[in-house]
Design an enzyme around this catalytic site. Structure first.
Site, PDB file in Angstrom:
ATOM      1  N   LYS A  42      49.714  20.001  47.475  1.00 28.98           N
ATOM      2  CA  LYS A  42      49.218  18.973  48.362  1.00 28.98           C
ATOM      3  C   LYS A  42      48.426  17.922  47.581  1.00 28.98           C
ATOM      4  CE  LYS A  42      48.566  22.184  52.210  1.00 28.98           C
ATOM      5  NZ  LYS A  42      47.578  22.874  53.031  1.00 28.98           N
ATOM      6  N   GLY A  43      47.981  18.284  46.411  1.00 20.05           N
ATOM      7  CA  GLY A  43      47.047  17.444  45.667  1.00 20.05           C
ATOM      8  C   GLY A  43      47.518  16.057  45.304  1.00 20.05           C
ATOM      9  N   GLU A  98      52.112  14.584  39.764  1.00 18.11           N
ATOM     10  CA  GLU A  98      51.110  15.649  39.842  1.00 18.11           C
ATOM     11  C   GLU A  98      49.719  15.038  39.934  1.00 18.11           C
ATOM     12  OE1 GLU A  98      50.214  18.511  40.763  1.00 18.11           O
ATOM     13  OE2 GLU A  98      51.138  19.821  39.286  1.00 18.11           O
ATOM     14  N   ASP A  99      48.818  15.740  40.615  1.00 18.58           N
ATOM     15  CA  ASP A  99      47.441  15.255  40.721  1.00 18.58           C
ATOM     16  C   ASP A  99      46.672  15.499  39.418  1.00 18.58           C
ATOM     17  OD1 ASP A  99      47.429  18.034  41.076  1.00 18.58           O
ATOM     18  OD2 ASP A  99      46.032  18.005  42.747  1.00 18.58           O
ATOM     19  N   ASP A 102      46.263  20.676  34.263  1.00 16.22           N
ATOM     20  CA  ASP A 102      45.158  21.515  33.808  1.00 16.22           C
ATOM     21  C   ASP A 102      45.706  22.527  32.798  1.00 16.22           C
ATOM     22  OD1 ASP A 102      42.844  23.084  33.620  1.00 16.22           O
ATOM     23  OD2 ASP A 102      42.490  23.139  35.757  1.00 16.22           O
ATOM     24  N   LYS A 130      43.667  17.183  31.823  1.00 16.64           N
ATOM     25  CA  LYS A 130      42.553  17.980  31.305  1.00 16.64           C
ATOM     26  C   LYS A 130      43.088  18.774  30.112  1.00 16.64           C
ATOM     27  CE  LYS A 130      39.744  19.680  34.611  1.00 16.64           C
ATOM     28  NZ  LYS A 130      39.163  20.667  35.571  1.00 16.64           N
ATOM     29  N   PHE A 151      35.024  20.814  37.377  1.00 20.40           N
ATOM     30  CA  PHE A 151      35.794  21.010  38.601  1.00 20.40           C
ATOM     31  C   PHE A 151      35.747  19.732  39.425  1.00 20.40           C
ATOM     32  CE2 PHE A 151      37.087  22.598  42.703  1.00 20.40           C
ATOM     33  CZ  PHE A 151      38.151  23.401  42.351  1.00 20.40           C
ATOM     34  N   ASP A 158      41.327  19.325  45.789  1.00 17.22           N
ATOM     35  CA  ASP A 158      40.486  20.036  46.737  1.00 17.22           C
ATOM     36  C   ASP A 158      39.740  21.202  46.115  1.00 17.22           C
ATOM     37  OD1 ASP A 158      42.000  22.894  47.998  1.00 17.22           O
ATOM     38  OD2 ASP A 158      42.976  21.683  46.461  1.00 17.22           O
ATOM     39  N   ARG A 164      39.672  16.720  49.835  1.00 16.04           N
ATOM     40  CA  ARG A 164      40.863  15.943  49.488  1.00 16.04           C
ATOM     41  C   ARG A 164      40.730  14.477  49.908  1.00 16.04           C
ATOM     42  NH1 ARG A 164      45.056  19.296  47.899  1.00 16.04           N
ATOM     43  NH2 ARG A 164      45.105  21.373  48.829  1.00 16.04           N
TER      44      ARG A 164
END
Length: 179
Positions: A42-43, A98-99, A102, A130, A151, A158, A164
């Site tokens: 959902k990001g 992609e959000d 990581d 990241k 974070f 989220d 979000r």
């Protein structure tokens, strides 16, 4: 500023500039190609929406949803596909939106899975990178901005499904998720 946010890393204005710049680059790079833009839910929803408005090409869109976090702030490493692409990818140049990149586990899993479906190409665009946390052998072809190992939430990202809808990227206070 939201009381749960320690600091803002990327402002609303900066996000607008990033999406415009990346959309213009995608437009140049994919001219004349059969582009399928795939948002990883959902990001990526806000980034995907804003980015796609700046891509001045005929294209199709779809969405996938994968999870490796659950209600945690740390990836479990176990990837679960919740929603998959149903269409044939043969001949498409696939751009995964992609959000945040990581550890890279989820994105690597998705790329490996989709590559078996005969796309012309697969590329990755991420709003946030990241690199200090990367464990999988993957990198993005397009990056909005690098972020530190903190974070982050907002603009689609989220914590336990909250935050979000913040219009910026912020660092969540540790006491929120360390209880």
């Amino acid at each position: 500023m939201n009381k749960d946010i320690e600091k803002i890393l990327v402002t609303e204005d900066e996000l607008a500039k990033i999406t415009k710049k990346l959309g213009e680059q995608i437009t140049k790079d994919y001219a004349g190609k059969k582009l399928l833009i795939v948002g990883v839910l959902k990001g990526s929803i806000y980034f995907f929406t804003d980015l796609s408005r700046h891509i001045d090409l005929p294209c199709t869109i779809d969405f996938m949803q994968a999870s490796s976090y659950g209600e945690s702030t740390v990836s479990s490493g176990e990837i679960k596909i919740i929603k998959d692409i149903q269409d044939d990818l043969t001949g498409f140049d696939v751009l995964l939106v992609e959000d945040i990149l990581d550890t890279g586990r989820t994105l690597k899993y998705i790329c490996d899975m989709l590559s078996k479906r005969n796309p012309q190409s697969i590329a990755v665009i991420t709003l946030l990178d990241k690199p200090s946390r990367r464990v999988a052998d993957i990198s993005a072809d397009y990056v909005g901005v690098d972020v530190p190992n903190e974070f982050v939430v907002g603009y689609g990202l989220d914590y336990n499904q909250f935050y979000r809808n913040l219009p910026y990227i912020g660092v969540l206070k540790g006491e929120i998720y360390n209880n």
